[in-house]
Motif scaffolding. Structure first.
Motif, PDB file in Angstrom:
ATOM      1  N   LEU A  98       0.945  -1.361  -0.116  1.00 27.43           N
ATOM      2  CA  LEU A  98       0.037   0.044   0.037  1.00 27.43           C
ATOM      3  C   LEU A  98       0.791   1.329  -0.033  1.00 27.43           C
ATOM      4  N   ARG A  99       2.098   1.174   0.602  1.00 31.80           N
ATOM      5  CA  ARG A  99       2.835   2.423   0.629  1.00 31.80           C
ATOM      6  C   ARG A  99       3.344   2.582  -0.692  1.00 31.80           C
ATOM      7  N   ASP A 100       3.897   1.533  -1.332  1.00 35.65           N
ATOM      8  CA  ASP A 100       4.436   1.689  -2.662  1.00 35.65           C
ATOM      9  C   ASP A 100       3.589   2.017  -3.702  1.00 35.65           C
ATOM     10  N   LEU A 101       2.263   1.488  -3.641  1.00 45.25           N
ATOM     11  CA  LEU A 101       1.152   1.962  -4.685  1.00 45.25           C
ATOM     12  C   LEU A 101       0.439   3.185  -4.461  1.00 45.25           C
ATOM     13  N   ALA A 116       1.881  -0.059 -10.665  1.00 48.18           N
ATOM     14  CA  ALA A 116       2.690   1.129 -10.680  1.00 48.18           C
ATOM     15  C   ALA A 116       2.697   1.629 -12.061  1.00 48.18           C
ATOM     16  N   SER A 117       3.090   0.665 -12.945  1.00 45.51           N
ATOM     17  CA  SER A 117       3.154   1.223 -14.491  1.00 45.51           C
ATOM     18  C   SER A 117       2.084   1.105 -15.300  1.00 45.51           C
ATOM     19  N   GLY A 118       1.012   0.503 -14.746  1.00 45.44           N
ATOM     20  CA  GLY A 118      -0.298   0.400 -15.637  1.00 45.44           C
ATOM     21  C   GLY A 118      -0.436  -0.604 -16.207  1.00 45.44           C
ATOM     22  N   THR A 134     -10.788   7.899 -10.886  1.00 42.56           N
ATOM     23  CA  THR A 134     -10.033   8.670 -11.086  1.00 42.56           C
ATOM     24  C   THR A 134      -8.455   8.361 -11.243  1.00 42.56           C
ATOM     25  N   ALA A 135      -8.315   6.809 -11.235  1.00 41.66           N
ATOM     26  CA  ALA A 135      -7.102   6.348 -10.982  1.00 41.66           C
ATOM     27  C   ALA A 135      -6.351   6.643 -12.607  1.00 41.66           C
ATOM     28  N   VAL A 136      -5.136   6.852 -12.445  1.00 42.52           N
ATOM     29  CA  VAL A 136      -4.213   6.975 -13.750  1.00 42.52           C
ATOM     30  C   VAL A 136      -3.308   5.692 -13.939  1.00 42.52           C
ATOM     31  N   ALA A 137      -3.076   5.330 -15.041  1.00 45.97           N
ATOM     32  CA  ALA A 137      -2.411   4.162 -15.076  1.00 45.97           C
ATOM     33  C   ALA A 137      -1.014   4.554 -14.387  1.00 45.97           C
ATOM     34  N   THR A 138      -0.430   5.659 -14.553  1.00 44.84           N
ATOM     35  CA  THR A 138       1.081   5.847 -14.631  1.00 44.84           C
ATOM     36  C   THR A 138       1.149   6.541 -12.922  1.00 44.84           C
TER      37      THR A 138
END
Length: 757
Positions: free
Chosen positions: A571-574, A678-680, A740-744
């Motif tokens: 969760l911290r890294d995401l 993280a990279s989508g 609202t999440a963005v792939a990157t």
């Protein structure tokens, strides 16, 4: 001239014949010829034999024009045999590794006897070999070779042909041959032992004898078992022509009486209409071949009960014989009843109650459901029950569940507490029984009852009989009980062709497979976006969060709950836009484990509906769980986290390598999993392509109407699948929530671990 001629007759054993032939041709002692006789088998036995003959010149293929039975088939092999010793092997049995080398050494050490008797193990369909119960008579102490008079106990071993090696010139000199019939071993085996000038034993398992669940002599109910009388007439005819062997008449007569009693006592062999005739013919033969008073000969041990049974059969006292058998059974039942009374009179009363209820008429309007070993309202049975109440409101439904799950039931569905009087009444009187596991082992399915087995997932991991060689995965699995349960199924529900093929092989029985899709996935095609938003709000998922359901399966090679992920670190890294929904597998329910509290981690282990969790989430992370096959019907991203694939394969095994057709991206480590999100990559075009292929293969019928098809076929009697299957391109699964999440950028992941097995 080869040392051994191995003769294998084959009839309707195509599933086992290759293993049998391989066990001979791969022996470490290669000096052999293999004569395989196709006894006009209607299956692929002949083709298999020809294929092996084309590859190995040591195999001679013999094809009979008509089916003659194992005796004449062995004779056809005998006429072609040129080896020093003859070895017989049934087409569904195998030679143990190193068997022929062991036979060679023992024959050399014992001076090439006429007959060498060796050990065997009986292997049932469970795959567990059990050493022959007469193996103690194969001790190699004393003289290396001997005559039967020196060790008369050998006459008390199984009179079968395939646990002995016979010197060929001895067989030819005596003119031994097999007669036709059901019990053809007896007229060969007795003379071969009685006439031998030299015998030897080998205390080693050389043959694995397969006891098939169906298709063997022991499991065939037929008048052909009356053939045993003709065969023993042949045995005593042989003794009558050899005065020097007359002293063996009492011992052979005793063995014959044992054989008759064993056949008569086995309910699987004699049809009811043939039992009186069998007893009468047994009486006549026992009288005809009884040795005159004063005839000597070696005595074989016999219990008092056996003496009484033999005497009653010889006297023709069938009523007394049956009475004593009934009294003996009643005595055993009384002992069990006393034990039950010691454990509680209530259990005994409930059993009696159940037996009485089975005498009453079935209730055609009653259907009983259960899921997950007395769990709550869930899975395929719940979806079928809801559709049944909709399409057939006249039906009454009841659900078997423990008291803590009754709150999950719909208002019109009655709760049945396991073990209660109402529970046993329902099992006895309901016309329809539906479950995704198995009902009570004590269930006696009545004529007219219909049992539907829905299963609870598409099998990636091995199941049923395919776990016989996986002790880490099924250390206490009762395979006999599994098949007894399957024998009661009328219908088995399948989500796809892969499941159909797996179940029909891993749990073989005579049920009808319904390839209709999984009813539990119907909500995926009925829910609206508003329904999805309502579910997310109920679960506490933030409106702008990307929810990832984390749902790993259990590990068979571990008894404790495995540590799947470092949730705090993931969760911290995401980052703040991801939420994890964590659902531990039901195997670990009640262990007291809970994830460390975190504002973006929601423990959904006890949430009753996995389908709701799937609808509420934006993506799935799993490993080898069947939830991936269900989630694919939603056409939402799936990520596989398989960090222990080798260990899982070694312990449980899978039906295909998930890497060859994954439903999306695959992560081998926690770092790779984080990077995929993280990279989508989790929602990339490549992941979508993989998911589309996976969905086409495993979700061909999941179109929102599976429950209706089951209800119309099973409960309403409609033969054709109705409604018809909606083509994949025309389906519109429930849309995910706006995000609202963005792939990157980090979004939010909800992980659910441990939904269904």
């Amino acid at each position: 001239m080869p040392r051994f001629s191995v003769i294998v007759p084959a009839y309707k054993v195509q599933a086992y014949l290759q293993e049998s032939l391989d066990s001979v041709l791969t022996q470490s002692y290669p000096d052999l010829e293999l004569i395989a006789v196709d006894d006009a088998s209607p299956d692929a036995c002949g083709a298999i034999i020809d294929e092996y003959a084309s590859r190995d010149p040591r195999l001679t293929a013999v094809h009979l024009a008509h089916n003659l039975g194992p005796g004449p088939a062995r004779n056809a092999g005998l006429t072609r045999a040129i080896g020093d010793y003859l070895v017989f092997l049934d087409g569904d049995d195998t030679l143990a590794p190193g068997a022929l080398a062991a036979l060679t050494d023992r024959l050399k050490a014992t001076g090439s006897p006429d007959v060498l008797v060796y050990g065997h193990a009986c292997t049932s369909w469970t795959g567990e070999p059990v050493r022959d119960r007469f193996s103690d008579r194969l001790r190699e102490d004393g003289p290396a070779s001997f005559r039967l008079a020196d060790r008369p106990a050998l006459l008390g071993t199984a009179m079968v042909v395939w646990d002995k090696a016979y010197r060929r010139d001895y067989v030819e000199r005596e003119g031994f041959a097999f007669p036709p019939g059901f019990y053809e071993d007896a007229p060969w085996s007795y003379p071969a032992l009685l006439a031998a000038q030299s015998l030897a034993v080998l205390d080693r398992v050389c043959v694995q004898h397969r006891r098939r669940r169906a298709g063997s002599v022991l499991t065939t109910c037929s008048r052909r078992h009356l053939d045993v009388f003709d065969q023993y007439d042949r045995v005593f005819g042989y003794l009558g022509g050899r005065p020097e062997l007359e002293r063996w008449r009492p011992a052979v007569h005793r063995r014959m009486a044992e054989h008759f009693c064993a056949v008569y006592a086995d309910p699987r062999r004699l049809p009811r209409a043939a039992r009186a005739e069998f007893f009468g013919r047994a009486c006549a033969l026992l009288r005809r071949h009884r040795a005159p008073a004063g005839t000597g000969g070696p005595a074989l041990p016999l219990s008092r009960a056996d003496r009484v049974r033999h005497a009653l059969m010889r006297l023709g006292a069938r009523r007394t014989y049956r009475l004593l058998s009934a009294l003996r059974s009643a005595g055993r039942a009384a002992g069990r009843g006393a034990l039950a009374a010691g454990g509680g009179l209530r259990e005994a009363w409930l059993r009696l109650h159940y037996r009485i209820q089975r005498l009453l008429p079935l209730r055609p309007e009653l259907a009983v459901f259960s899921a997950y070993w007395h769990g709550g309202y869930a899975c395929n049975p719940a979806a079928i029950e809801a559709k049944l109440r909709e399409l057939a409101p006249r039906m009454r439904t009841a659900w078997i569940c423990d008291p803590q799950h009754t709150a999950t039931l719909p208002r019109r569905t009655a709760a049945l507490r396991p073990g209660s009087a109402a529970y046993w009444t329902a099992l006895a009187r309901a016309t329809y029984l539906v479950t995704n596991v198995n009902f009570e082992r004590a269930l006696v399915k009545r004529r007219g009852q219909v049992l539907v087995q829905t299963q609870h997932g598409t099998p990636l991991k091995r199941v049923g009989l395919d776990l016989r060689d996986r002790p880490a995965a099924a250390p206490t699995t009762d395979f006999a009980g599994l098949l007894r349960g399957a024998d009661q199924w009328d219908y088995l529900l399948s989500a796809n062709r892969h499941s159909t093929l797996v179940w029909e092989k891993a749990v073989p029985s005579s049920y009808t497979t319904l390839e209709y899709g999984y009813p539990r996935n119907d909500p995926f095609h009925r829910a609206s976006q508003a329904d999805v938003l309502e579910l997310r709000e109920r679960l506490g998922i933030a409106p702008d969060s990307t929810a990832v359901l984390y749902a790993p399966t259990h590990r068979d090679y571990r008894r404790s709950r495995p540590d799947h992920l470092d949730f705090a670190r993931v969760l911290r890294d995401l980052g703040p836009r991801f939420t994890l929904l964590v659902r531990t597998h039901l195997t670990y329910a009640g262990t007291g484990w809970t994830p460390e509290p975190h504002p973006r981690l929601i423990d959904v282990s006890s949430y009753p509906s996995v389908e709701d969790l799937c609808l509420a989430s934006d993506a799935l992370v799993t490993d080898y769980s069947s939830v991936m096959f269900d989630y694919a019907a939603l056409d939402r991203p799936i990520v596989i986290h398989a960090d222990d694939r080798e260990a899982y394969e070694a312990a449980r095994g899978t039906y295909f390598d998930l890497r060859s057709c994954p439903p999306g991206a695959i992560a081998r480590t926690e770092d790779e999993l984080v990077d995929i999100f993280a990279s989508g990559h989790w929602q990339s075009s490549r992941s979508a392509q993989l998911r589309a292929s996976f969905r086409a293969r495993f979700c061909p019928y999941d179109d929102g109407h599976a429950a209706e098809r089951v209800v119309r076929r099973v409960f309403l009697g409609q033969s054709a699948p109705t409604p018809p299957i909606t083509p994949l391109h025309a389906r519109r699964p429930a849309p995910p929530a706006p995000s609202t999440a963005v792939a990157t950028e980090p979004a939010a992941a909800s992980v659910a671990s441990g939904h269904r097995p």
